[in-house]
Write a protein that holds these residues in place. Structure first.
Motif, PDB file in Angstrom:
ATOM      1  N   PHE A  12       0.719   9.146  -6.859  1.00 16.39           N
ATOM      2  CA  PHE A  12       1.960   9.276  -7.619  1.00 16.39           C
ATOM      3  C   PHE A  12       2.983  10.108  -6.841  1.00 16.39           C
ATOM      4  O   PHE A  12       4.160   9.755  -6.766  1.00 16.39           O
ATOM      5  CB  PHE A  12       1.648   9.925  -8.976  1.00 16.39           C
ATOM      6  CG  PHE A  12       2.808   9.959  -9.910  1.00 16.39           C
ATOM      7  CD1 PHE A  12       3.137   8.844 -10.666  1.00 16.39           C
ATOM      8  CD2 PHE A  12       3.577  11.099 -10.039  1.00 16.39           C
ATOM      9  CE1 PHE A  12       4.215   8.870 -11.535  1.00 16.39           C
ATOM     10  CE2 PHE A  12       4.660  11.136 -10.900  1.00 16.39           C
ATOM     11  CZ  PHE A  12       4.977  10.015 -11.652  1.00 16.39           C
ATOM     12  N   THR A  13       2.515  11.202  -6.246  1.00  7.62           N
ATOM     13  CA  THR A  13       3.406  12.080  -5.479  1.00  7.62           C
ATOM     14  C   THR A  13       3.982  11.361  -4.272  1.00  7.62           C
ATOM     15  O   THR A  13       5.195  11.416  -4.020  1.00  7.62           O
ATOM     16  CB  THR A  13       2.652  13.351  -5.043  1.00  7.62           C
ATOM     17  OG1 THR A  13       2.188  14.029  -6.217  1.00  7.62           O
ATOM     18  CG2 THR A  13       3.534  14.268  -4.214  1.00  7.62           C
ATOM     19  N   TYR A  14       3.133  10.665  -3.521  1.00  8.06           N
ATOM     20  CA  TYR A  14       3.613   9.938  -2.347  1.00  8.06           C
ATOM     21  C   TYR A  14       4.563   8.812  -2.744  1.00  8.06           C
ATOM     22  O   TYR A  14       5.526   8.543  -2.032  1.00  8.06           O
ATOM     23  CB  TYR A  14       2.451   9.416  -1.497  1.00  8.06           C
ATOM     24  CG  TYR A  14       1.934  10.444  -0.519  1.00  8.06           C
ATOM     25  CD1 TYR A  14       2.449  10.519   0.767  1.00  8.06           C
ATOM     26  CD2 TYR A  14       0.950  11.352  -0.889  1.00  8.06           C
ATOM     27  CE1 TYR A  14       1.998  11.470   1.665  1.00  8.06           C
ATOM     28  CE2 TYR A  14       0.487  12.305   0.003  1.00  8.06           C
ATOM     29  CZ  TYR A  14       1.019  12.365   1.272  1.00  8.06           C
ATOM     30  OH  TYR A  14       0.578  13.316   2.165  1.00  8.06           O
ATOM     31  N   ALA A  15       4.308   8.168  -3.868  1.00  7.87           N
ATOM     32  CA  ALA A  15       5.229   7.129  -4.342  1.00  7.87           C
ATOM     33  C   ALA A  15       6.601   7.736  -4.619  1.00  7.87           C
ATOM     34  O   ALA A  15       7.632   7.161  -4.251  1.00  7.87           O
ATOM     35  CB  ALA A  15       4.685   6.452  -5.602  1.00  7.87           C
ATOM     36  N   LEU A  24      -0.238   3.757  -1.916  1.00  9.08           N
ATOM     37  CA  LEU A  24      -1.177   2.682  -2.229  1.00  9.08           C
ATOM     38  C   LEU A  24      -2.600   3.039  -1.807  1.00  9.08           C
ATOM     39  O   LEU A  24      -3.564   2.730  -2.511  1.00  9.08           O
ATOM     40  CB  LEU A  24      -0.743   1.378  -1.565  1.00  9.08           C
ATOM     41  CG  LEU A  24       0.503   0.717  -2.159  1.00  9.08           C
ATOM     42  CD1 LEU A  24       0.953  -0.446  -1.288  1.00  9.08           C
ATOM     43  CD2 LEU A  24       0.244   0.262  -3.587  1.00  9.08           C
ATOM     44  N   GLY A  25      -2.725   3.693  -0.673  1.00  9.06           N
ATOM     45  CA  GLY A  25      -4.048   4.111  -0.204  1.00  9.06           C
ATOM     46  C   GLY A  25      -4.719   5.063  -1.191  1.00  9.06           C
ATOM     47  O   GLY A  25      -5.899   4.890  -1.533  1.00  9.06           O
ATOM     48  N   PHE A  26      -3.969   6.053  -1.662  1.00  9.39           N
ATOM     49  CA  PHE A  26      -4.526   7.000  -2.629  1.00  9.39           C
ATOM     50  C   PHE A  26      -4.823   6.314  -3.962  1.00  9.39           C
ATOM     51  O   PHE A  26      -5.867   6.565  -4.570  1.00  9.39           O
ATOM     52  CB  PHE A  26      -3.587   8.191  -2.837  1.00  9.39           C
ATOM     53  CG  PHE A  26      -3.599   9.167  -1.688  1.00  9.39           C
ATOM     54  CD1 PHE A  26      -4.759   9.837  -1.328  1.00  9.39           C
ATOM     55  CD2 PHE A  26      -2.442   9.416  -0.972  1.00  9.39           C
ATOM     56  CE1 PHE A  26      -4.774  10.742  -0.273  1.00  9.39           C
ATOM     57  CE2 PHE A  26      -2.431  10.323   0.082  1.00  9.39           C
ATOM     58  CZ  PHE A  26      -3.610  10.982   0.435  1.00  9.39           C
ATOM     59  N   TYR A  27      -3.912   5.457  -4.426  1.00  4.32           N
ATOM     60  CA  TYR A  27      -4.159   4.745  -5.679  1.00  4.32           C
ATOM     61  C   TYR A  27      -5.418   3.882  -5.580  1.00  4.32           C
ATOM     62  O   TYR A  27      -6.232   3.861  -6.503  1.00  4.32           O
ATOM     63  CB  TYR A  27      -2.979   3.843  -6.055  1.00  4.32           C
ATOM     64  CG  TYR A  27      -1.812   4.548  -6.699  1.00  4.32           C
ATOM     65  CD1 TYR A  27      -1.985   5.540  -7.660  1.00  4.32           C
ATOM     66  CD2 TYR A  27      -0.509   4.192  -6.377  1.00  4.32           C
ATOM     67  CE1 TYR A  27      -0.898   6.164  -8.262  1.00  4.32           C
ATOM     68  CE2 TYR A  27       0.580   4.808  -6.981  1.00  4.32           C
ATOM     69  CZ  TYR A  27       0.381   5.792  -7.920  1.00  4.32           C
ATOM     70  OH  TYR A  27       1.452   6.399  -8.522  1.00  4.32           O
ATOM     71  N   ALA A  46      -3.785   3.786 -13.042  1.00 11.12           N
ATOM     72  CA  ALA A  46      -3.513   3.646 -11.610  1.00 11.12           C
ATOM     73  C   ALA A  46      -2.944   2.260 -11.306  1.00 11.12           C
ATOM     74  O   ALA A  46      -2.005   2.131 -10.515  1.00 11.12           O
ATOM     75  CB  ALA A  46      -4.771   3.909 -10.795  1.00 11.12           C
ATOM     76  N   LEU A  47      -3.506   1.230 -11.931  1.00 12.20           N
ATOM     77  CA  LEU A  47      -2.972  -0.127 -11.731  1.00 12.20           C
ATOM     78  C   LEU A  47      -1.525  -0.219 -12.212  1.00 12.20           C
ATOM     79  O   LEU A  47      -0.679  -0.834 -11.558  1.00 12.20           O
ATOM     80  CB  LEU A  47      -3.832  -1.147 -12.478  1.00 12.20           C
ATOM     81  CG  LEU A  47      -5.210  -1.409 -11.884  1.00 12.20           C
ATOM     82  CD1 LEU A  47      -6.087  -2.155 -12.883  1.00 12.20           C
ATOM     83  CD2 LEU A  47      -5.102  -2.180 -10.579  1.00 12.20           C
ATOM     84  N   MET A  48      -1.237   0.415 -13.352  1.00  8.93           N
ATOM     85  CA  MET A  48       0.134   0.415 -13.857  1.00  8.93           C
ATOM     86  C   MET A  48       1.071   1.124 -12.878  1.00  8.93           C
ATOM     87  O   MET A  48       2.179   0.667 -12.619  1.00  8.93           O
ATOM     88  CB  MET A  48       0.204   1.092 -15.225  1.00  8.93           C
ATOM     89  CG  MET A  48       1.596   1.019 -15.840  1.00  8.93           C
ATOM     90  SD  MET A  48       1.744   1.951 -17.370  1.00  8.93           S
ATOM     91  CE  MET A  48       1.779   3.610 -16.723  1.00  8.93           C
ATOM     92  N   ASN A  49       0.604   2.228 -12.307  1.00  6.47           N
ATOM     93  CA  ASN A  49       1.442   2.955 -11.353  1.00  6.47           C
ATOM     94  C   ASN A  49       1.687   2.151 -10.082  1.00  6.47           C
ATOM     95  O   ASN A  49       2.777   2.212  -9.509  1.00  6.47           O
ATOM     96  CB  ASN A  49       0.840   4.318 -11.045  1.00  6.47           C
ATOM     97  CG  ASN A  49       1.008   5.286 -12.198  1.00  6.47           C
ATOM     98  OD1 ASN A  49       1.830   5.084 -13.085  1.00  6.47           O
ATOM     99  ND2 ASN A  49       0.210   6.336 -12.203  1.00  6.47           N
ATOM    100  N   ILE A  50       0.696   1.386  -9.649  1.00  2.63           N
ATOM    101  CA  ILE A  50       0.920   0.500  -8.494  1.00  2.63           C
ATOM    102  C   ILE A  50       1.951  -0.557  -8.880  1.00  2.63           C
ATOM    103  O   ILE A  50       2.846  -0.869  -8.090  1.00  2.63           O
ATOM    104  CB  ILE A  50      -0.397  -0.151  -8.022  1.00  2.63           C
ATOM    105  CG1 ILE A  50      -1.325   0.903  -7.418  1.00  2.63           C
ATOM    106  CG2 ILE A  50      -0.106  -1.245  -6.990  1.00  2.63           C
ATOM    107  CD1 ILE A  50      -2.708   0.383  -7.063  1.00  2.63           C
ATOM    108  N   GLY A  51       1.832  -1.096 -10.069  1.00  2.35           N
ATOM    109  CA  GLY A  51       2.828  -2.060 -10.540  1.00  2.35           C
ATOM    110  C   GLY A  51       4.222  -1.465 -10.542  1.00  2.35           C
ATOM    111  O   GLY A  51       5.196  -2.111 -10.120  1.00  2.35           O
TER     112      GLY A  51
END
Length: 93
Positions: A12-15, A24-27, A46-51
């Motif tokens: 989340f922080t890197y995003a 993406l690597g951390f997620y 986590a999937l929602m945050n990648i979305g």
């Protein structure tokens, strides 16, 4: 669960800093741990945050794919607050 949460927070922080690949690597590491632990709510988040990451990049098909995966998990869990967030994200695409 602590390590998975830490990895998720790093994603989340890197995003937020605009570092997509690192995020993406951390997620993905967090998702793998959530799956191992059976933490379906953590996995869905986590999937929602990648979305969301993909949506912010304008990559709507990729965003929708991750939102739909997260939606499937939360429907199985019957977790309404997260289900509403995911639906709002899908509606915004």
């Amino acid at each position: 669960a602590g390590e998975a949460t830490t990895l998720h927070n790093l994603g989340f922080t890197y995003a937020g800093m605009g570092h997509r690949e690192e995020s993406l690597g951390f997620y993905n590491q967090a998702i793998a741990l959530y799956q191992t632990l059976g933490d379906r709510a953590g996995e869905a988040t986590a999937l929602m945050n990648i979305g969301t990451l993909y949506a912010n990049l304008g990559a709507k098909p990729q965003a929708a794919r991750f939102f739909l995966q997260a939606q499937t998990l939360v429907q199985e869990l019957d977790f309404e607050p997260l289900a509403q967030k995911i639906q709002q994200a899908l509606d915004a695409l």
